[in-house]
Scaffold this motif. Structure first.
Motif, mmCIF file in Angstrom:
data_model
loop_
_atom_site.group_PDB
_atom_site.id
_atom_site.type_symbol
_atom_site.label_atom_id
_atom_site.label_comp_id
_atom_site.label_asym_id
_atom_site.label_seq_id
_atom_site.Cartn_x
_atom_site.Cartn_y
_atom_site.Cartn_z
ATOM 1 N N UNK A 1 -46.690 7.906 -51.305
ATOM 2 C CA UNK A 1 -47.168 9.268 -51.052
ATOM 3 C C UNK A 1 -46.167 10.100 -50.252
ATOM 4 N N UNK A 2 -44.996 9.512 -49.938
ATOM 5 C CA UNK A 2 -43.986 10.227 -49.166
ATOM 6 C C UNK A 2 -44.072 9.937 -47.682
ATOM 7 N N UNK A 3 -42.914 9.988 -47.016
ATOM 8 C CA UNK A 3 -42.835 9.825 -45.560
ATOM 9 C C UNK A 3 -43.437 8.508 -45.075
ATOM 10 N N UNK A 4 -43.237 7.437 -45.833
ATOM 11 C CA UNK A 4 -43.687 6.123 -45.408
ATOM 12 C C UNK A 4 -45.174 5.872 -45.526
ATOM 13 N N UNK A 5 -45.883 6.707 -46.272
ATOM 14 C CA UNK A 5 -47.328 6.536 -46.460
ATOM 15 C C UNK A 5 -47.613 6.074 -47.885
ATOM 16 N N UNK A 6 -48.699 5.282 -48.016
ATOM 17 C CA UNK A 6 -49.021 4.677 -49.302
ATOM 18 C C UNK A 6 -50.532 4.582 -49.493
ATOM 19 N N UNK A 7 -50.938 4.550 -50.757
ATOM 20 C CA UNK A 7 -52.266 4.091 -51.152
ATOM 21 C C UNK A 7 -52.096 2.776 -51.903
ATOM 22 N N UNK A 8 -53.026 1.856 -51.696
ATOM 23 C CA UNK A 8 -53.054 0.610 -52.460
ATOM 24 C C UNK A 8 -54.422 0.493 -53.111
ATOM 25 N N UNK A 9 -54.442 0.107 -54.366
ATOM 26 C CA UNK A 9 -55.686 -0.057 -55.112
ATOM 27 C C UNK A 9 -55.861 -1.535 -55.457
ATOM 28 N N UNK A 10 -56.906 -2.130 -54.894
ATOM 29 C CA UNK A 10 -57.231 -3.531 -55.149
ATOM 30 C C UNK A 10 -58.175 -3.569 -56.343
ATOM 31 N N UNK A 11 -57.761 -4.273 -57.393
ATOM 32 C CA UNK A 11 -58.468 -4.251 -58.670
ATOM 33 C C UNK A 11 -59.053 -5.621 -58.987
ATOM 34 N N UNK A 12 -60.353 -5.668 -59.111
ATOM 35 C CA UNK A 12 -61.040 -6.916 -59.427
ATOM 36 C C UNK A 12 -60.680 -7.380 -60.838
ATOM 37 N N UNK A 13 -60.276 -8.627 -60.963
ATOM 38 C CA UNK A 13 -59.988 -9.200 -62.280
ATOM 39 C C UNK A 13 -58.540 -9.129 -62.693
ATOM 40 N N UNK A 14 -57.686 -8.489 -61.868
ATOM 41 C CA UNK A 14 -56.271 -8.399 -62.214
ATOM 42 C C UNK A 14 -55.849 -6.973 -62.503
ATOM 43 N N UNK A 15 -54.609 -6.802 -62.908
ATOM 44 C CA UNK A 15 -54.057 -5.483 -63.175
ATOM 45 C C UNK A 15 -54.639 -4.907 -64.466
ATOM 46 N N UNK A 16 -54.581 -3.581 -64.652
ATOM 47 C CA UNK A 16 -55.080 -2.985 -65.895
ATOM 48 C C UNK A 16 -54.380 -3.578 -67.108
ATOM 49 N N UNK A 17 -55.155 -3.886 -68.131
ATOM 50 C CA UNK A 17 -54.613 -4.526 -69.317
ATOM 51 C C UNK A 17 -54.554 -6.027 -69.220
ATOM 52 N N UNK A 18 -54.783 -6.564 -68.010
ATOM 53 C CA UNK A 18 -54.753 -8.012 -67.789
ATOM 54 C C UNK A 18 -56.058 -8.525 -67.185
ATOM 55 N N UNK A 19 -57.070 -7.667 -67.146
ATOM 56 C CA UNK A 19 -58.357 -8.134 -66.621
ATOM 57 C C UNK A 19 -59.219 -7.043 -66.020
ATOM 58 N N UNK A 20 -58.588 -6.077 -65.317
ATOM 59 C CA UNK A 20 -59.404 -5.025 -64.714
ATOM 60 C C UNK A 20 -59.860 -4.031 -65.768
ATOM 61 N N UNK A 21 -61.125 -3.594 -65.669
ATOM 62 C CA UNK A 21 -61.676 -2.531 -66.498
ATOM 63 C C UNK A 21 -62.381 -1.536 -65.585
ATOM 64 N N UNK A 22 -62.762 -0.387 -66.134
ATOM 65 C CA UNK A 22 -63.415 0.641 -65.325
ATOM 66 C C UNK A 22 -64.758 0.188 -64.774
ATOM 67 N N UNK A 23 -65.335 -0.850 -65.351
ATOM 68 C CA UNK A 23 -66.630 -1.348 -64.888
ATOM 69 C C UNK A 23 -66.477 -2.263 -63.673
ATOM 70 N N UNK A 24 -65.259 -2.668 -63.355
ATOM 71 C CA UNK A 24 -65.040 -3.620 -62.269
ATOM 72 C C UNK A 24 -64.675 -2.907 -60.966
ATOM 73 N N UNK A 25 -64.740 -3.653 -59.886
ATOM 74 C CA UNK A 25 -64.523 -3.108 -58.549
ATOM 75 C C UNK A 25 -63.082 -2.621 -58.373
ATOM 76 N N UNK A 26 -62.962 -1.481 -57.689
ATOM 77 C CA UNK A 26 -61.657 -0.890 -57.373
ATOM 78 C C UNK A 26 -61.741 -0.326 -55.953
ATOM 79 N N UNK A 27 -60.898 -0.830 -55.055
ATOM 80 C CA UNK A 27 -60.961 -0.453 -53.643
ATOM 81 C C UNK A 27 -59.636 0.190 -53.239
ATOM 82 N N UNK A 28 -59.703 1.366 -52.602
ATOM 83 C CA UNK A 28 -58.494 2.049 -52.131
ATOM 84 C C UNK A 28 -58.258 1.753 -50.653
#
Length: 328
Positions: free
Chosen positions: A62-89
């Protein structure tokens, strides 16, 4: 074959930047981005490059040393995560040689030396390496009989096309040829603009028939909305956000079924489209049920004359390569 030299690419980037609404720093070269902004090295995907993982993590700069991280239940998109699964920022920032993410939704995390440690409230910790995925169709050669619209040598197949270092710039170029039922392959790269937000973050678009847009945007880590990468603008959101990090080469593979007309030229069926973003189906036989999407350059009633391709200029240095069409 004579290509426009690197100076021309720099001038094109400057022209894009001058026309953009924001004044955010922008990089179009991953080597320079890594040398000049340490946040670029942190941004990316952490997890397993296969199915079966319990979680995956996408980290967005996000610039200036700041970040968002998204924890995706089931793995990365295309490898297990779907919109129905948990996603935490998680929200994070640099602290010395670490990037630390505060607790949210039962998780916290830290990154050091291309490894992410994910902590849960139960006290367990999982470590993930940073990975770089590639689309399975990246670099795919055009089959025999394909119409090659761009191979890096010239922009002769395009109106208003400009080539720089073997890449086709998103300058609002329209293909001279028109197509009916066809398969389309193209590759695109969005810039790295960590301080930009929303539609200013690497915006372009591919218009089929000059009317219906699949969005091109740095939407890495975001929700996967209709106006984000993979969306059919003003018609349908993608099934999944398959956008890779900025400055990664990405692919669109599209099956386009043209509108149908009777003997009098009256439309009897809307066009339909199936879209793969980075090798994953994000739209499956979707009806394009209007004469055009937002900002389409081709206007008026549909005809049976075929459809050009249009690469939108939205003031961002987005580039394309390896564009070809197989007519059915």
């Amino acid at each position: 074959m004579k290509l426009i030299p690197t100076l021309a690419l720099a001038l094109l980037v400057a022209a894009f930047a001058a026309s953009a609404a924001d004044k955010s720093p922008v990089w179009t070269d991953p080597v320079k981005a890594a040398q000049e902004d340490p946040d670029f090295i942190v941004q990316g995907e952490y997890g397993l490059n296969r199915e079966g993982a319990s979680v995956g993590v996408q980290v967005v700069a996000l610039g200036d040393g700041k970040f968002d991280a998204y924890v995706l239940e089931g793995g990365l998109p295309g490898l297990g995560w779907t919109k129905e699964k948990k996603r935490v920022r998680l929200s994070g920032a640099r602290e010395g040689d670490l990037v630390k993410f505060a607790e949210a939704g039962g998780f916290s995390a830290e990154i050091r030396d291309d490894r992410l440690s994910l902590y849960s409230n139960g006290g367990s910790v999982v470590e993930f390496p940073k990975i770089e995925r590639r689309s399975p169709t990246l670099g795919m050669r055009p089959p025999e009989g394909a119409v090659v619209l761009f191979d890096g040598s010239s922009a002769d197949e395009w109106e208003k096309g400009k080539v720089a270092d073997g890449l086709l710039a998103a300058t609002g170029c329209l293909s001279k040829k028109k197509f009916k039922d066809c398969t389309i392959h193209l590759e695109f790269r969005t810039p790295y603009k960590p301080k930009a937000r929303g539609q200013q973050r690497g915006n372009s678009g591919v218009y089929y028939g000059g009317r219906w847009e699949t969005q091109v945007l740095d939407s890495f880590g975001l929700d996967g909305k209709m106006n984000e990468c993979g969306g059919i603008y003003s018609i349908a959101a993608p099934k999944l956000n398959m956008c890779f990090p900025p400055l990664s080469w990405q692919t669109y593979d599209v099956e386009l079924t043209d509108a149908r007309f009777d003997e009098d030229g009256k439309r009897t069926a809307w066009p339909r489209i199936t879209v793969k973003l980075n090798g994953v189906v994000v739209h499956d036989d979707v009806e394009l049920n209007k004469d055009g999407t937002t900002a389409c350059p081709v206007k008026g009633p549909l005809t049976d004359e075929g459809n050009p391709l249009f690469l939108q200029n939205h003031g961002n240095p987005v580039f394309y390569r390896n564009i070809w069409v197989v007519e059915k």
